[in-house]
Each structure stands twice: as structure tokens, then as C-alpha cells.
Design an enzyme around this catalytic site. Structure first.
Site, PDB file in Angstrom:
ATOM      1  N   CYS A  75       0.804  -1.215   0.000  1.00 42.58           N
ATOM      2  CA  CYS A  75       0.000   0.000   0.000  1.00 42.58           C
ATOM      3  C   CYS A  75       0.844   1.275   0.000  1.00 42.58           C
ATOM      4  CB  CYS A  75      -0.986  -0.006   1.165  1.00 42.58           C
ATOM      5  SG  CYS A  75      -0.267   0.217   2.812  1.00 42.58           S
ATOM      6  N   ASP A  76       2.060   1.229   0.537  1.00 46.48           N
ATOM      7  CA  ASP A  76       2.939   2.408   0.520  1.00 46.48           C
ATOM      8  C   ASP A  76       3.134   2.934  -0.898  1.00 46.48           C
ATOM      9  OD1 ASP A  76       3.382   0.433   2.501  1.00 46.48           O
ATOM     10  OD2 ASP A  76       5.394   1.133   2.939  1.00 46.48           O
ATOM     11  N   ALA A  77       3.157   2.003  -1.847  1.00 47.44           N
ATOM     12  CA  ALA A  77       3.432   2.356  -3.238  1.00 47.44           C
ATOM     13  C   ALA A  77       2.427   3.358  -3.779  1.00 47.44           C
ATOM     14  CB  ALA A  77       3.427   1.102  -4.106  1.00 47.44           C
ATOM     15  N   LEU A  78       1.221   3.392  -3.210  1.00 48.67           N
ATOM     16  CA  LEU A  78       0.174   4.265  -3.720  1.00 48.67           C
ATOM     17  C   LEU A  78       0.430   5.735  -3.397  1.00 48.67           C
ATOM     18  CD1 LEU A  78      -2.991   2.086  -3.045  1.00 48.67           C
ATOM     19  CD2 LEU A  78      -1.568   2.222  -5.108  1.00 48.67           C
ATOM     20  N   PHE A  79       1.349   5.992  -2.497  1.00 52.99           N
ATOM     21  CA  PHE A  79       1.826   7.354  -2.264  1.00 52.99           C
ATOM     22  C   PHE A  79       3.012   7.683  -3.159  1.00 52.99           C
ATOM     23  CE2 PHE A  79       4.912  10.194  -0.303  1.00 52.99           C
ATOM     24  CZ  PHE A  79       4.145  11.287   0.088  1.00 52.99           C
TER      25      PHE A  79
END
Length: 370
Positions: free
Chosen positions: A158-162
């Protein structure tokens, strides 16, 4: 006697609420942002998270710092912050970090686009456009399953979505080329279908946490969801509010905002394990700052009702300011990780500073700053 006890409990609750809901002055917001930004630049090469050498200037940790610092640069009374940021881009010839597909190494692209917007110098974004064009011509075919071969070539955490999607959205906005938006939408939707828990309106960090319980509670990492919430905000900033793409992100954003309002701690921050407050009482400022940023932005844009969400922002911001040392260091930033853990008053990280500065940029507007 019973009535007296009820009165005393009500009085104590009222006093606690009032203490957390202190008025916020835009001049004070700007002052603490400057102090935190100056401290971080001075201590840019300090070591935290168990590292033995400083983060590379193009590393995702610093990329997240720059996302907030460039917002502060736009508010500051002189261009020295822009100059500092511009020197980093010039030193590394406006290239993204090492890995071609990895979202973390795209993060610095958000800074490059903002500097392009200020200086209108095409060379600042050419390497990013070239790399993203290559990715679109050679799209990753890997699975979103965690630890499958080359799995982080796609946004399967989910970090990748930032980190990456806002860069694609910014390129779409400044070039007008639909291909950037289309690629981003396809990949973002795939990640959301994979990691978003519809029942809780929160994202799992990666496949390894789906169905995993801690203390009989689903584990939703605060900073991980903070990455997503801030990422949604940064993406929507680039899109036409009437577009179907904007409405897709807005739907997720509002679901998350509603959940965040429900689970904010009485102290104003959000627990490191979002549904496990009792097990993680220690404050954590990076995830919490991202939530304050996104919620304040939503109020400023007229997307969230101020009467409903304003107190959460107020309590949250006052809590974050309380965790800033007199020198300007933001404490209680959880070290690099992928799950709830520990944080300390005397330890920080650059991405926490970036989140704090992002939050301040919207809190400043919310309370009348121009």
C-alpha cells in the site's frame, strides 16, 4: 452523590476536550513549520532506523520529505528552500532513483514536477517522462502476490500508492497526455481490488497481512494507510473534479475519511495499529500527520464537512505540534518498517517531517492563512 459524580465526569471530559481543541493561529502554524523544516535540513544526513549511513538523496524516505518540503517552500518568505531542493535535482541530473519499476524510486519525481511548475524548465521532467514511457511500452507482467518473482515491479504494497501514482497524475496534468492517467488508473485499481478491505475501509500493507490477526484484531498499519490517504489527496489535486477518475478516488477517500474519524485516539493521533489502540498506546506522528493533511485538504476543498471533521484536524494538529522539540525535531516517528511497532520521543525520520509539513500546508489554509 451520584449526580455529583456524573457532573464531575462531564466536567473532566469537557476540560480534556477543550485542552485538545485549542485555537490554531496561521502564524503559529507557519512558525512551527519553518522550525521543523530548518531543523530537518540542518540534520539531513542524521542516522535513524538502524542505518549506518545516510539515506541516498533520491531514496523514497527523502522523496517523501521533499513532497512536504516543496509545499513549505511555496509558503516560505524567501526562495532558499526552493534553492536547496533545486540543487538536489541538479546534482542528480533530474533522474529518478535506481530501480526502473519500483514505486519507491519514483517518489522524487513528485518534487521534479513541482520544481518544473515553478521554473518551467523542461529538463527537470524529461528523465521521468522517458522512464515512464519505457514502463508503459514494457509494462510489468508480474503478480500482485507478495514475494512472487519481481513482485514489486507493480504496486503490491500500500505504501506504493503514495510513491508512484501521484507522479503519473502530475505528468498527465502538465502534459495533457491521457496515457499517463490510463496506466496509473489500471494499476491503482488492481492494487485496491487486492488490498482494500471493504468492511473496514482500510488497506492491508500487503498480501501477507490479509486475514492476519493480532490480539484478535485485523492489522492495518497506520503509516501504510497514511501513505494511501496522502497519495489519494495528491492524485486528486491533479484531476478534474468532474472526471470519472476523480470520482473513483473520491469514493475511496471519503470511505477512509469516515473510518479515520471513527478511530482517532482521544489524544489526537492515530494508533500504529489502527484498530488496536489499546495494544499500541504510543503516539506515532508520520501516519497521523498524513491523516491530518488529507482531512484538512478535504475540508478546504469542500469535500468534508468542517463541523464533522474540523475537531479531528484541530486535535490532531495540536498533538503533532506537542511532539516537536524546542529545536524543531518531530518526535515519535516510527522507524522504517511495514507493520505496527515502536516509536520514541527522541527519534525521527525524514518522511515524518515531510508528512508534518504537508499537514501544516493545509492546516494553515484551514485557519485563514493565505
Amino acid at each position: 452523590m451520584k449526580i455529583f459524580k456524573i457532573f464531575m465526569v462531564a466536567a473532566i471530559f469537557t476540560i480534556a476536550t477543550l485542552s485538545q481543541a485549542q485555537d490554531i493561529k496561521p502564524t503559529d502554524v507557519k512558525k512551527v513549520m519553518e522550525k521543523v523544516a530548518d531543523w530537518q535540513i540542518k540534520h539531513f544526513h542524521d542516522l535513524y532506523s538502524g542505518h549506518t549511513k545516510p539515506h541516498h538523496p533520491l531514496n523514497w524516505t527523502n522523496g517523501a520529505l521533499y513532497v512536504g518540503l516543496v509545499k513549505w517552500a511555496a509558503m516560505a518568505d524567501d526562495d532558499k528552500y526552493y534553492k536547496w531542493l533545486k540543487e538536489i535535482g541538479e546534482k542528480y541530473e533530474w533522474k529518478l532513483h535506481r530501480r526502473k519499476y519500483h514505486a519507491d524510486d519514483h517518489t522524487v519525481g513528485q518534487l521534479y514536477v513541482e520544481l518544473y511548475r515553478k521554473y518551467n524548465d523542461e529538463k527537470m521532467i524529461e528523465p521521468t517522462k522517458e522512464q515512464f514511457n519505457f514502463i508503459m511500452l514494457h509494462p510489468p507482467q508480474t503478480s500482485l502476490q507478495w514475494k512472487s518473482p519481481y513482485h514489486q515491479s507493480r504496486w503490491n504494497w500500500c505504501d506504493a500508492l503514495f510513491m508512484s501514482p501521484p507522479v503519473w497524475a502530475k505528468l498527465y496534468n502538465i502534459t495533457g497526455e491521457q496515457k499517463y492517467l490510463d496506466f496509473m488508473m489500471d494499476e491503482f485499481k488492481a492494487t485496491t481490488d487486492f488490498l482494500f478491505d471493504k468492511e473496514e475501509s482500510l488497506y492491508y500493507r500487503d498480501e501477507g497481512y490479509i486475514g492476519k490477526l493480532e490480539n484478535n484484531t485485523k492489522m492495518f498499519w497506520s503509516r501504510g494507510n497514511g501513505w494511501v490517504f496522502a497519495g489519494l489527496t495528491n492524485i486528486m489535486n491533479e484531476l478534474n473534479p468532474q472526471s470519472k477518475e476523480y470520482k473513483y478516488f473520491l469514493k475511496i477517500y471519503k470511505k477512509m475519511a469516515n473510518k479515520l474519524l471513527e478511530i482517532q485516539t482521544p489524544d489526537g493521533h492515530w494508533s500504529m495499529s489502527l484498530l488496536g489502540q489499546v495494544y499500541y498506546p504510543t503516539p506515532e506522528t508520520s501516519g497521523s500527520s498524513f491523516y491530518i493533511y488529507g482531512l484538512a485538504w478535504g475540508i478546504n476543498k469542500g469535500l468534508l464537512n468542517k463541523e464533522t471533521y474540523g475537531l479531528a484536524v484541530q486535535k490532531g494538529w495540536n498533538a503533532m505540534v506537542d511532539y516537536v522539540s524546542k529545536e524543531g525535531m518531530l518526535g515519535y516517528v516510527q522507524p522504517i518498517g511495514a507493520a505496527p511497532g515502536k516509536a520514541w520521543a527522541d527519534k525521527t525520520e525524514v518522511y515524518g517531517t515531510g508528512a508534518f509539513l504537508s499537514a501544516g500546508s493545509e492546516v494553515y489554509k484551514l485557519y485563514g492563512g493565505e
